[in-house]
Scaffold this motif. Structure first.
Motif, PDB file in Angstrom:
ATOM      1  N   ALA A  36      82.717 -68.910 -47.976  1.00  0.00           N
ATOM      2  CA  ALA A  36      83.028 -70.195 -47.951  1.00  0.00           C
ATOM      3  C   ALA A  36      82.607 -70.924 -48.937  1.00  0.00           C
ATOM      4  N   PRO A  37      83.431 -72.340 -49.329  1.00  0.00           N
ATOM      5  CA  PRO A  37      83.020 -72.892 -50.538  1.00  0.00           C
ATOM      6  C   PRO A  37      81.535 -73.560 -50.573  1.00  0.00           C
ATOM      7  N   ASN A  38      81.004 -73.702 -49.566  1.00  0.00           N
ATOM      8  CA  ASN A  38      79.549 -74.374 -49.530  1.00  0.00           C
ATOM      9  C   ASN A  38      78.546 -73.340 -49.280  1.00  0.00           C
ATOM     10  N   GLY A  39      78.657 -72.285 -49.640  1.00  0.00           N
ATOM     11  CA  GLY A  39      77.994 -71.091 -49.720  1.00  0.00           C
ATOM     12  C   GLY A  39      77.514 -70.501 -48.496  1.00  0.00           C
ATOM     13  N   THR A  40      77.944 -70.946 -47.254  1.00  0.00           N
ATOM     14  CA  THR A  40      77.695 -70.298 -45.845  1.00  0.00           C
ATOM     15  C   THR A  40      78.500 -68.787 -45.694  1.00  0.00           C
ATOM     16  N   GLY A  41      77.620 -67.948 -45.082  1.00  0.00           N
ATOM     17  CA  GLY A  41      78.206 -66.683 -45.140  1.00  0.00           C
ATOM     18  C   GLY A  41      77.528 -65.667 -46.420  1.00  0.00           C
ATOM     19  N   ALA A  42      77.192 -66.421 -47.351  1.00  0.00           N
ATOM     20  CA  ALA A  42      76.740 -65.554 -48.505  1.00  0.00           C
ATOM     21  C   ALA A  42      75.597 -64.436 -48.163  1.00  0.00           C
ATOM     22  N   THR A  43      74.399 -65.021 -47.460  1.00  0.00           N
ATOM     23  CA  THR A  43      73.317 -64.219 -47.019  1.00  0.00           C
ATOM     24  C   THR A  43      74.042 -62.929 -46.198  1.00  0.00           C
ATOM     25  N   ASN A  44      74.886 -63.422 -45.248  1.00  0.00           N
ATOM     26  CA  ASN A  44      75.593 -62.156 -44.302  1.00  0.00           C
ATOM     27  C   ASN A  44      76.093 -61.366 -45.299  1.00  0.00           C
ATOM     28  N   ILE A  45      76.826 -61.668 -46.233  1.00  0.00           N
ATOM     29  CA  ILE A  45      77.727 -60.739 -47.247  1.00  0.00           C
ATOM     30  C   ILE A  45      76.730 -59.751 -47.678  1.00  0.00           C
ATOM     31  N   VAL A  46      75.502 -60.310 -48.358  1.00  0.00           N
ATOM     32  CA  VAL A  46      74.641 -59.409 -49.041  1.00  0.00           C
ATOM     33  C   VAL A  46      74.080 -58.532 -47.762  1.00  0.00           C
ATOM     34  N   GLN A  47      73.436 -58.986 -46.766  1.00  0.00           N
ATOM     35  CA  GLN A  47      73.020 -58.072 -45.862  1.00  0.00           C
ATOM     36  C   GLN A  47      73.804 -57.015 -45.524  1.00  0.00           C
ATOM     37  N   GLN A  48      75.092 -57.553 -45.268  1.00  0.00           N
ATOM     38  CA  GLN A  48      76.096 -56.395 -44.721  1.00  0.00           C
ATOM     39  C   GLN A  48      76.459 -55.209 -45.769  1.00  0.00           C
ATOM     40  N   ILE A  49      76.542 -55.590 -46.879  1.00  0.00           N
ATOM     41  CA  ILE A  49      76.811 -54.774 -47.869  1.00  0.00           C
ATOM     42  C   ILE A  49      75.735 -53.914 -48.078  1.00  0.00           C
ATOM     43  N   ILE A  50      74.562 -54.469 -48.179  1.00  0.00           N
ATOM     44  CA  ILE A  50      73.290 -53.444 -48.293  1.00  0.00           C
ATOM     45  C   ILE A  50      72.932 -52.565 -47.202  1.00  0.00           C
ATOM     46  N   ASN A  51      73.034 -53.124 -45.969  1.00  0.00           N
ATOM     47  CA  ASN A  51      72.622 -52.355 -44.904  1.00  0.00           C
ATOM     48  C   ASN A  51      73.908 -51.554 -44.004  1.00  0.00           C
ATOM     49  N   ARG A  52      75.033 -51.868 -44.277  1.00  0.00           N
ATOM     50  CA  ARG A  52      75.916 -51.100 -43.351  1.00  0.00           C
ATOM     51  C   ARG A  52      76.292 -49.772 -44.150  1.00  0.00           C
ATOM     52  N   THR A  53      76.585 -48.563 -43.415  1.00  0.00           N
ATOM     53  CA  THR A  53      76.838 -47.345 -44.102  1.00  0.00           C
ATOM     54  C   THR A  53      78.339 -47.383 -44.816  1.00  0.00           C
ATOM     55  N   ASN A  54      79.042 -48.159 -44.158  1.00  0.00           N
ATOM     56  CA  ASN A  54      80.577 -48.083 -44.424  1.00  0.00           C
ATOM     57  C   ASN A  54      80.679 -49.196 -45.793  1.00  0.00           C
ATOM     58  N   ARG A  55      79.692 -49.598 -46.447  1.00  0.00           N
ATOM     59  CA  ARG A  55      79.665 -50.517 -47.653  1.00  0.00           C
ATOM     60  C   ARG A  55      78.833 -49.811 -48.638  1.00  0.00           C
ATOM     61  N   ASP A  56      79.213 -49.848 -49.964  1.00  0.00           N
ATOM     62  CA  ASP A  56      78.724 -49.374 -51.004  1.00  0.00           C
ATOM     63  C   ASP A  56      77.598 -50.261 -51.540  1.00  0.00           C
ATOM     64  N   ASN A  92      81.369 -64.421 -55.698  1.00  0.00           N
ATOM     65  CA  ASN A  92      82.979 -64.660 -55.795  1.00  0.00           C
ATOM     66  C   ASN A  92      83.838 -63.709 -56.825  1.00  0.00           C
ATOM     67  N   LEU A  93      83.012 -63.801 -58.057  1.00  0.00           N
ATOM     68  CA  LEU A  93      83.707 -63.044 -58.971  1.00  0.00           C
ATOM     69  C   LEU A  93      83.602 -61.534 -58.915  1.00  0.00           C
ATOM     70  N   ILE A  94      82.491 -60.898 -58.519  1.00  0.00           N
ATOM     71  CA  ILE A  94      82.216 -59.531 -58.520  1.00  0.00           C
ATOM     72  C   ILE A  94      82.457 -58.993 -57.025  1.00  0.00           C
ATOM     73  N   VAL A  95      81.862 -59.514 -56.123  1.00  0.00           N
ATOM     74  CA  VAL A  95      81.779 -58.948 -54.889  1.00  0.00           C
ATOM     75  C   VAL A  95      83.166 -59.210 -53.902  1.00  0.00           C
ATOM     76  N   ARG A  96      83.417 -60.305 -54.041  1.00  0.00           N
ATOM     77  CA  ARG A  96      84.808 -60.689 -53.289  1.00  0.00           C
ATOM     78  C   ARG A  96      85.901 -59.952 -53.691  1.00  0.00           C
ATOM     79  N   PRO A  97      86.335 -59.665 -54.735  1.00  0.00           N
ATOM     80  CA  PRO A  97      87.643 -58.843 -55.074  1.00  0.00           C
ATOM     81  C   PRO A  97      87.358 -57.372 -54.349  1.00  0.00           C
ATOM     82  N   VAL A  98      86.269 -56.923 -54.359  1.00  0.00           N
ATOM     83  CA  VAL A  98      85.886 -55.458 -53.745  1.00  0.00           C
ATOM     84  C   VAL A  98      85.978 -55.403 -52.377  1.00  0.00           C
ATOM     85  N   VAL A  99      85.345 -56.647 -51.784  1.00  0.00           N
ATOM     86  CA  VAL A  99      85.317 -56.821 -50.239  1.00  0.00           C
ATOM     87  C   VAL A  99      86.918 -56.886 -49.812  1.00  0.00           C
TER      88      VAL A  99
END
Length: 558
Positions: free
Chosen positions: A173-193, A258-265
């Motif tokens: 989201a443009p205002n930063g909403t969801g950023a924490t959830n993105i970080v925690q999902q990529i770190i904690n989910r086994t289907n993410r690197d 947005n520059l590094i993680v978003r294209p991969v996701v």
């Protein structure tokens, strides 16, 4: 990577029927203006061109729907699609429709871009018979609007990264909403690197925030209220919650997400985005601004990405003002309507500075200042530095300021000696280096008292008095000879006498040459700089003085 298409919007928010927009699109587009001048409206325009969203069309002015107009230069392959090669007659001249259509190649066609990408012919800057109207309507249908196939990515001026509950959906989201959830999902989910966050993002974050701070780890933890929180660890294993840190770190983190993680996701290429970042400088120290904008510049070059940046910051002008792949768009409002223009002229740049309210104290924030007499000195020094130390960049590692020849007698680098007649430059920025023309009649003549005083006050290691009469005497015979031949069609046996002004040396080489260098030094020095290469630096003490200057700049940036 220039999109040579003029884009304008009319009757949208602060823009009336006169409209505003972009004469062309460069990789980095800086939008500058006062609050409520219309900067965000130009971001809305770019978003509409990328997404064709209906909300934009519904937001008119004075009960008139907005118009988005695009000027497109016609290509031959487009003519082939709209003008059949084996068809003739119907009131259209020439042997067949295709041969007639080819007469419009490179002509500019203006069309209106509508909701869902519909295109309507407005005009062609050439006469055509009425019978060809349907063919031109078909032709417009073949045009690809700017940014076709790309995705819009926005960071708004009002933004934050807060602790969040688990959400199965990943949202940027443009205002930063969801950023924490993105970080925690990529770190904690086994289907993410998790290395995408723990290694790659952290490394890039440190490259921007160093040397102010360095983090050794990024992690997320679940708080008692069932909200995830982002933490950083430093070299001392001290763990710091992102919510307890300044908004500057949050801005940098949001940019990198947005520059590094978003294209991969989103499984998209890095060059498939159009990035629109608003007022990134908010709550960022100028040195951190410079590093962040330099990162964006390098990212744009590496991934062929387009950026639109709104700003109030003079640091952006320093970082991109002389960068060939960027442009400054000045937006102003007269109280009734807004207008936009590409800032190319000196007067335009001054108007921007006036709007931003730049004060002399802004020099304080520069890593170091090289003081030179005028713009021509700046052009030569930048070229020499580019050859010997290409990693150093004006606006990022140093600034260049002009003192003007006769002003030197009113400048001082001595803290103790200060009165109303003297300007203490070291009080503006203690990291200073001065370049001064000798101006003597011979290389062995005495240096005047003002120049001796400046050398004494700032120190010999921070002062460069030219060995020849002026800085232009460091230009090689080859450099000037090639410049005269290529730029002015003059073939001459030029020799740069070290005790003589360049203008006189040019005249002495050929009295028929009518080039008044001193009357147009800024333009001519810019041209001459293109002919300077690494083989032209072994002149008098030039190489030695440049090495000293480079050492100073590197110390300023330790």
């Amino acid at each position: 990577m220039i999109l040579d298409q003029k884009i304008r919007v009319k009757n949208y928010k602060c823009f009336d029927s006169t409209g505003g927009g972009f004469d062309k699109i460069l990789p980095i587009n800086i939008i500058i203006g006062k609050n409520n001048s219309g900067k965000s409206s130009l971001i809305d325009l770019i978003q509409f061109i990328v997404t064709k969203n209906k909300d934009f069309i519904d937001t008119g002015r004075d009960n008139i729907s907005p118009e988005v107009l695009i000027e497109h230069r016609i290509k031959e392959n487009e003519i082939a699609q709209a003008f059949p090669q084996n068809t003739s007659g119907g009131g259209i001249p020439a042997l067949n429709f295709f041969e007639y259509g080819k007469t419009f190649v490179n002509k500019v066609c203006t069309y209106q871009l509508g909701e869902n990408g519909t295109k309507k012919l407005i005009n062609v800057n050439a006469e055509f018979v009425n019978e060809a109207k349907n063919l031109f309507d078909n032709l417009v249908g073949t045009f690809n609007p700017p940014f076709t196939g790309k995705r819009f990515c926005n960071i708004s001026a009002e933004r934050d990264i807060l602790p969040e509950q688990t959400n199965a959906n990943i949202e940027f989201a443009p205002n930063g909403t969801g950023a924490t959830n993105i970080v925690q999902q990529i770190i904690n989910r086994t289907n993410r690197d998790s290395r995408l966050i723990e290694n790659e993002l952290l490394q890039e974050l440190n490259s921007i925030i160093n040397p102010d701070i360095r983090f050794t780890r990024i992690l997320v933890q679940l708080r008692d209220n069932n909200h995830w929180e982002i933490f950083f660890e430093d070299n001392n294993k001290k763990r710091i919650a992102l919510s307890k840190m300044g908004s500057g770190i949050k801005t940098v983190l949001l940019v990198l997400l947005n520059l590094i993680v978003r294209p991969v996701v989103e499984s998209r290429k890095y060059d498939s985005y159009v990035f629109a970042f608003e007022e990134l400088e908010n709550n960022l120290h100028p040195s951190l601004q410079r590093r962040l904008y330099n990162y964006i510049r390098n990212y744009s070059e590496k991934h062929s990405s387009f950026f639109f940046l709104t700003t109030h910051s003079n640091v952006v002008i320093d970082a991109f003002g002389t960068y060939k792949n960027s442009q400054l768009i000045h937006v102003s409002n007269d109280g009734l309507k807004s207008s936009s223009s590409t800032a190319l002229s000196h007067n335009g740049a001054k108007q921007i500075l006036n709007d931003l309210g730049i004060k002399a104290s802004d020099i304080l924030q520069s890593n170091g200042v090289i003081w030179v007499e005028g713009p021509s000195d700046r052009n030569y020094i930048n070229k020499w530095l580019k050859i010997l130390s290409p990693g150093l960049q004006e606006g990022l590692h140093f600034s260049i300021m002009f003192y003007g020849g006769r002003l030197l007698s009113n400048l001082s680098f001595d803290f103790e000696w200060f009165n109303r007649e003297v300007i203490p430059l070291l009080k503006i920025n203690s990291n200073a280096f001065v370049v001064i023309d000798r101006d003597g009649k011979t290389m062995h003549g005495k240096i005047n008292e003002t120049k001796k005083r400046i050398t004494s006050e700032i120190g010999e290691g921070n002062c460069w008095i030219t060995k020849g009469r002026e800085i232009e005497n460091y230009l090689s015979d080859k450099t000037i000879t090639n410049w005269l031949k290529d730029k002015h069609g003059v073939i001459t046996n030029f020799h740069n006498e070290k005790d003589t002004k360049l203008e006189d040396n040019i005249f002495n080489s050929n009295s028929k040459i009518n080039i008044k260098y001193n009357l147009n030094k800024t333009v001519f020095s810019s041209e001459i700089a293109d002919y300077i290469d690494s083989g032209t630096l072994e002149i008098m003490d030039l190489k030695n003085k440049l090495d000293i200057l480079i050492d100073n700049i590197k110390k300023w940036n330790e």
